[in-house]
Structures are given as structure tokens and as C-alpha cells.
Design a protein around this motif. Structure first.
Motif, PDB file in Angstrom:
ATOM      1  N   CYS A   1       4.078  -3.492  13.377  1.00 45.40           N
ATOM      2  CA  CYS A   1       5.115  -3.201  14.373  1.00 45.40           C
ATOM      3  C   CYS A   1       6.158  -4.324  14.363  1.00 45.40           C
ATOM      4  O   CYS A   1       5.847  -5.470  14.038  1.00 45.40           O
ATOM      5  CB  CYS A   1       4.510  -3.134  15.775  1.00 45.40           C
TER       6      CYS A   1
ATOM      7  N   VAL B   1       6.743   0.794  13.497  1.00 40.80           N
ATOM      8  CA  VAL B   1       6.240   0.131  12.293  1.00 40.80           C
ATOM      9  C   VAL B   1       7.398  -0.068  11.314  1.00 40.80           C
ATOM     10  O   VAL B   1       8.227   0.829  11.122  1.00 40.80           O
ATOM     11  CB  VAL B   1       5.125   0.975  11.641  1.00 40.80           C
TER      12      VAL B   1
ATOM     13  N   ARG C   1       3.943   5.904  13.352  1.00 42.17           N
ATOM     14  CA  ARG C   1       4.806   4.723  13.330  1.00 42.17           C
ATOM     15  C   ARG C   1       5.572   4.488  14.622  1.00 42.17           C
ATOM     16  O   ARG C   1       6.423   3.600  14.691  1.00 42.17           O
ATOM     17  CB  ARG C   1       5.786   4.817  12.149  1.00 42.17           C
TER      18      ARG C   1
ATOM     19  N   ILE D   1       9.454   7.661   7.864  1.00 40.68           N
ATOM     20  CA  ILE D   1       9.661   6.201   7.922  1.00 40.68           C
ATOM     21  C   ILE D   1      11.087   5.888   8.369  1.00 40.68           C
ATOM     22  O   ILE D   1      11.316   5.020   9.206  1.00 40.68           O
ATOM     23  CB  ILE D   1       9.383   5.575   6.535  1.00 40.68           C
TER      24      ILE D   1
ATOM     25  N   LYS E   1      -1.620  -0.631  16.043  1.00 44.25           N
ATOM     26  CA  LYS E   1      -1.039  -0.323  14.737  1.00 44.25           C
ATOM     27  C   LYS E   1      -0.862  -1.621  13.945  1.00 44.25           C
ATOM     28  O   LYS E   1      -1.156  -2.710  14.423  1.00 44.25           O
ATOM     29  CB  LYS E   1       0.323   0.382  14.928  1.00 44.25           C
TER      30      LYS E   1
END
Lengths: 390, 390
Positions: free
Chosen positions: A279, A263, B353, B315, A276
């Protein structure tokens, strides 16, 4: 410039299963040393061109006796040719020049990474394409898709006019130890033992690797890549291949470079096939990009779409560039999409999001190998795995 | 579990300049093979404990003659001890057991990574701390700071009660070839030839590396790290050290792991000392975190601050985990800040993620080596560089 470490294969080839014979052992046994030294001689001739036995000894640090012994073996196998005496002004008996026999073998390269077609080629030992073949996929999956790979290899074996050194295959998905395609959703493959089944079917050395890893290897062998480089392959999906310290890096579970479903950013994004949101593939995969561009009302809007796609790639790559101290980002995919606004946005974003003092010299470029990058990477796998040259 | 590759050093030690004697050459020359084999024998005894010559030959693949020859040399140097006959029920003459002499040498480890103090220790060959010393930095920079390093090493040399194998130093900033600190802003160092000046001053082997890289090496040697791991060192700044394929990765220009000034997210963030906004350090550096927590009005607000900090680290790391197929993230820094809400937010963010099917097994943990991680990493550098063991 690339700092080449001759030879390639003996450094780290565990991802190229089948090349295991040349894998460096932590044990320096005589037979390992011999294989290593043989690769050194071949690598010297491969990279440097015409050389005498004395040149090779000097350049490799091997003894004259060892070099002569290995060269005799390589001449007997047809891999090395004697060109005759060197024409120079040095006194004494002129040395006999040797060269790698580029006509000793053909290599078969297969690219399974395109969405609708399997492509293949017969290549020479320099990675030049001699002839091509392709088979439309027609939505085949599972055993049907595997059968089409066999049919394509069959055609290329028939087209080759020299003994075949081996077959290299660049496959989408995750390719594990022994060239087993652990998962390739588009082809419906799970634990598909492609390398073994092709090797048994054709009685040839076969090497199967991930398509983006094969592409990174092509950049290493034929594209002049930096020794710390990430190649981003943008097509129906988005993948990456890494060169670290001049060697391909495959990851502990062979999933290195799988960045398509990471992501990007903290502001949402479109829904992805994986479930998700946001991405990298939702921003960059070519079907998504093509659809967005087709729907755009103006040239400005198209520029915005390409800029945002490039920015997203830059956002995703900034931590990777920082963590790995990469010197180069190479893009592979449709030139009309990548080479321009999008590429500029990638490098500008990378510069804006990393330390200028360490990464100010970072280079971003398109591959020079075009659409044949995976085919040539597949050939490079065979060269590396079978001869230890790259 | 770690897949250890004995030995460590001969794999890739170019970042630990000074250990170059053990660097693998692409040429298998007799003298290289001997150094390599010597490291193999030492590494076997280091990891496996008591072994006979025959055990070592079997486990390394070296011949009995080679092992006996190398063991005789190591016994003469005092690095290996004969323990006497093995007590077992096997028929025939019992084999003589050998062990690495943990009392052959002391090692000096130096940690320059703390903001206000230089710390040092005398360590044994197992990386255990024998005695400690420290010098307050008192805002010294430049030559004054370098003089304090000399004073600290001087004290530790005096405290050592065995011959000193070498001095390892973990420094903040970027440390280049030959242990030159290319830049360490907090210490006001630019191109500081710390390794060379210490080596000349003390007549000892000295190895200088980046503090986070030293910490990653400590996790490798003493912390049971996975072979594909990133260590995040959080203190006055934020840095990282990488183990790839079981070996430390330093980057082409020795700046690998420099993630503190990578911008995280796409929603702004606080201004950073580097001039950008939203760098990882603005979220995670301990002075920033401490100040934010001190200003917080409630327990809930403190939880939010720690959660957001952890999310930002997640992240930033998601593309790195995806690109490198990492198996483990290790945190080093103040336990009271990192071990709890923050750490949980990191791993949850990473899982959310990245691809669950590839990275679902990713582990995040605190280092088990506590505040001594850089000191022990500095000792590991010396063990690796001087003896080829890890």
C-alpha cells in the motif's frame, strides 16, 4: 494561476454539511437567489478589497438596487463597513467605499490529524491565526478523544475576542454527511457524530470534514492552488484532497482522496496494517519513512529510500493525473522528508509515466501553508459554509 | 442507482461548448433564471413523462405562474404537447396533461472513434436510432477526413424527417473549448475547428466532444450509470470518460480520461507507439489483444492473455477508484474480448488493491448501449446543450 469562481460555497458544498443553506438548488427560488447574491457581494469584497456599491454591481452583474439592499443588510449585521468617500479625480459625487469587516468575527479551527496532539486556533476572517491551543492526545480514543475535542474548543471559545462565526474541524478518517466521522481508526471512532455534538454543546455552527479535504480547501482559499489539484497529506497516514474545477471533490460516499491503502506497483512491497502488501502508506507514512531512514547505513542508502518513496507516490498518482487532467500536485507533511529528493522523484516519475504533451506542464510543489494547513482549511470551511466566501 | 440531478446541462457544461447558453452563471440574472427554469420544466417532462402544470410546479418548486408561462412558450415552439384532461377520480376540473413532444426534432449523432469507418445516425429525442449512415475512412486524414465528416452529416441531414435540433460528434483525441479537436493522431488532426466548420456549413447547432466523454454521457442519459462512474472505452486506443457527482468531468484542459498512455505496473511491458513501455494501451488496445490471442498456442494461453490485460486495467484504475471514491466502472468495447475473463480480472484486481471497506461495493459491468454508445452519447450532448435535458 487559480481561476477563482466566486463564490465557493454555492458551487458544491454537500461535503461540508452545515453549509447546506448555501448549497445550490436546482430550483431558482427567490430566497435561494437572495442567499446566492449575498454571497456574491461578500465574495467580491473578500477577494477584491475596497469597492463601492457601483463597483460591486458592475463586477457581479447584480442590479444597483439589489446590491444596495444587500449591502444595507450586511452593514446592519456588522459584516461590511463603510470606509468613506473614494478619493479620486472622477467628477461628481464620490462613491462610498465598502470593505469586508475583518474584525466582525473570529473563527475556531481544529486539527485532529496529528498522531499525538489535538491542535486548535482562533483565526480571523482572512485565515490568519490569532491565538493557539493544543491538548496532548495521550492515546485517548473513543469518548475520551471526543471529550478532548470539546475541551480544546472550550479553551478557544474562551480565547476568542470577537463573536465566533463557527467552528471548523479537520478530522482523520472518513467524514460523511452531517459531519459524522464514519471511521477514524487511530481515534477509535465509528459513526462519531462530532459535528452535531459540538454544535449542541457550544450553540455554534460547526463543520467537520476530512483533514486532507480541509487541507485542499486551505490551498484553494489561502495557498493559490490551481483549480485542478490534488493535495497529498503525508503524516502518520497518507491521504489526499482534490480540487476539481476549482471546487473540493468529496466523492459519492465521502471517501474521495483515500489513496493510502491503494497498492502501488506490481513487485510486492511491505506488509501493511490493513493486511495487504505494498500500500502507498507502507512506502510513505512518516513512521515507516523515519524508521527506514534511521536504519540506513549511509547517505546513499537514505537517498535511495527517499527516491523510492517518491517514485511510489508518482506511480500511484500517474493514473489519477491522467484520468483527471490535473495541473498541480501539492505535498503537505514534514518538509525535511518531502522537499528534495522525494519530491523530485515524484514529479520525474509522473512525467515518465504520463503523456508529456498533456501533462508536461504538471507542477509539483510543497504547500506554502506549512503545519497550519489543516487549521486554516478548517477556517476556510467555516468561511465557505457560513458566508459563501473562499 | 443513479441520483439524477435535473437538469444536466445547467450543472457543468463547459466542455460541451455551444451549450454555453445554458451554462450556470455565478450571477443569478433574470435571463439566466428563465433559461434554467425552462430546462427544469423540460427535464421534468423528459424524465417523468406525462405531467400537469400543477405537477410540474410541485416537482420543480417553481410557481404556477412561471410554469404556465414557460409551458405556453414550449407549446408554441412545438416542444411540448397538450394531451387532454387527466382521467382520474379527483374532484373538480381535471388537469390537462402535458408531454415532451418526442417528434419535435431529430438529432444527428456522429461517431468518429472507429478506426476504419465514420458512423452516423438520425436519432429521436429519446436517443433511439431512426436511421443510419456510414462512410469508410480509407486511411483519409487531415482535410480529407474532415470532408468525410461533412459528407456523412450531409447524408444524415437529408435522411432526417423532422427539424434537426443539432449535430453531436464524438471524436477521438483531445477536444478543447469550442469543439476544436486539439489533437487526434489517427485522423491527422491538429487544432481542427470541427465544431465551427460544421456549424457554418450546415447552419445547425453542433457540439463536438471526445468519444469516451460522449460515451460516458450516453451511460448517464440512457444507460442508468451511477453518479460517480468511469467508462473505459477499449478499441484501437484506450480512453476513459468520467461522471463525477452525476456530471461529466472534462478536466481543466479537456484531457480528462486520457489514461491510454499511463504506464501500468513496475515490471516493464511492451514498447508503445508513444515511445514509453508498458502503457495501458500496450495491454488492452484491441489490435494488440487480437494479435496476442491469434498467436496463442492454447486456450489456457488465451485465458492468461485476457487475465493479464484485465489485471493491468485494474492496476491502473485502483488509484483512480480510491482517489475519486467511484461506485462503478463500465467497459465499452468488443464484448467477446471484455465480457468474461478480462472483466473478472479487472474487478478482482480492483478489489485486491483498494480498501474493501470503502470500495467493496464497487460494480464493474459492460455498457448496455453496445456499439451505438458514442452515437447515442453524441445525441445526449445535443439534448443537454440545446434543451438542458439528460
Amino acid at each position: 494561476m487559480t481561476t477563482r469562481k466566486p463564490p465557493f460555497a454555492p458551487q458544491r458544498t454537500h461535503g461540508l454539511a452545515g453549509g447546506r443553506a448555501l448549497r445550490p438548488s436546482s430550483k431558482v427560488l427567490p430566497e435561494h437567489a437572495r442567499g446566492h447574491n449575498r454571497s456574491l457581494v461578500l465574495q467580491t469584497l473578500y477577494l477584491a478589497g475596497e469597492r463601492s456599491r457601483a463597483d460591486i454591481a458592475r463586477e457581479t452583474g447584480l442590479t444597483r438596487v439589489t446590491v444596495s439592499d444587500l449591502v444595507a443588510e450586511l452593514i446592519a449585521e456588522g459584516l461590511v463597513l463603510e470606509l468613506g468617500p473614494r478619493e479620486d479625480a472622477r467628477p461628481g459625487k464620490p462613491a462610498t467605499l465598502l470593505e469586508l469587516n475583518a474584525l466582525a468575527f473570529h473563527i475556531i479551527g481544529i486539527d485532529l490529524s496529528e498522531f499525538a496532539i489535538f491542535r486548535g486556533a482562533v483565526l480571523d476572517l482572512r485565515g490568519q491565526i490569532i491565538s493557539r491551543a493544543e491538548i496532548p492526545l495521550e492515546n485517548s480514543t473513543g469518548a475520551d478523544a471526543a471529550a478532548k475535542v470539546v475541551a480544546l474548543v472550550e479553551r478557544l471559545v474562551a480565547a476568542a475576542t470577537l463573536p465566533i462565526l463557527g467552528v471548523g474541524v479537520g478530522s482523520p478518517g472518513i467524514v460523511g454527511l452531517g459531519g459524522v466521522v464514519l471511521t477514524a481508526p487511530n481515534l477509535g471512532w465509528v459513526n462519531e457524530p462530532l459535528q452535531q455534538s459540538l454544535a449542541e454543546r457550544f450553540g455554534l455552527p460547526v463543520l467537520v470534514a476530512n483533514d486532507a479535504n480541509a487541507a485542499a480547501l486551505a490551498e484553494h482559499s489561502f495557498g493559490g492552488a490551481d483549480s485542478d489539484m490534488i493535495l497529498i497529506k503525508i503524516g502518520h497516514g497518507v491521504g489526499a484532497g482534490l480540487l476539481l474545477d476549482g471546487s473540493p471533490f468529496f466523492g459519492g460516499r465521502f471517501a474521495a482522496g483515500e489513496i493510502g491503502h491503494v497498492v502501488v506497483g506490481t513487485d510486492g512491497g511491505a506488509e501493511c496494517v490493513c493486511g495487504k502488501r505494498g500500500c502507498l502508506e507502507t512506502w510513505l507514512a512518516t513512521p515507516r519513512l523515519d524508521a527506514a531512514l534511521a536504519a540506513a547505513a549511509s547517505s546513499d542508502e537514505r537517498t535511495t529510500i527517499l527516491t523510492e518513496a517518491g517514485q511510489r507516490l508518482g506511480i500511484a498518482l500517474a493514473p489519477v493525473v491522467g484520468a483527471l487532467d490535473l495541473a498541480e500536485v501539492v505535498l503537505s507533511g514534514p518538509t525535511e522528508l518531502l522537499d528534495g529528493v522525494l519530491g523530485t522523484a515524484v514529479i520525474e516519475t509522473l512525467r515518465a509515466r504520463t503523456m508529456a504533451e498533456y501533462h508536461g506542464g504538471l507542477i509539483l510543489r510543497m504547500t506554502t501553508l506549512g503545519e497550519d494547513i489543516v487549521l486554516r482549511g478548517a477556517a476556510a470551511m467555516v468561511l465557505s459554509g457560513q458566508l459563501g466566501v473562499s
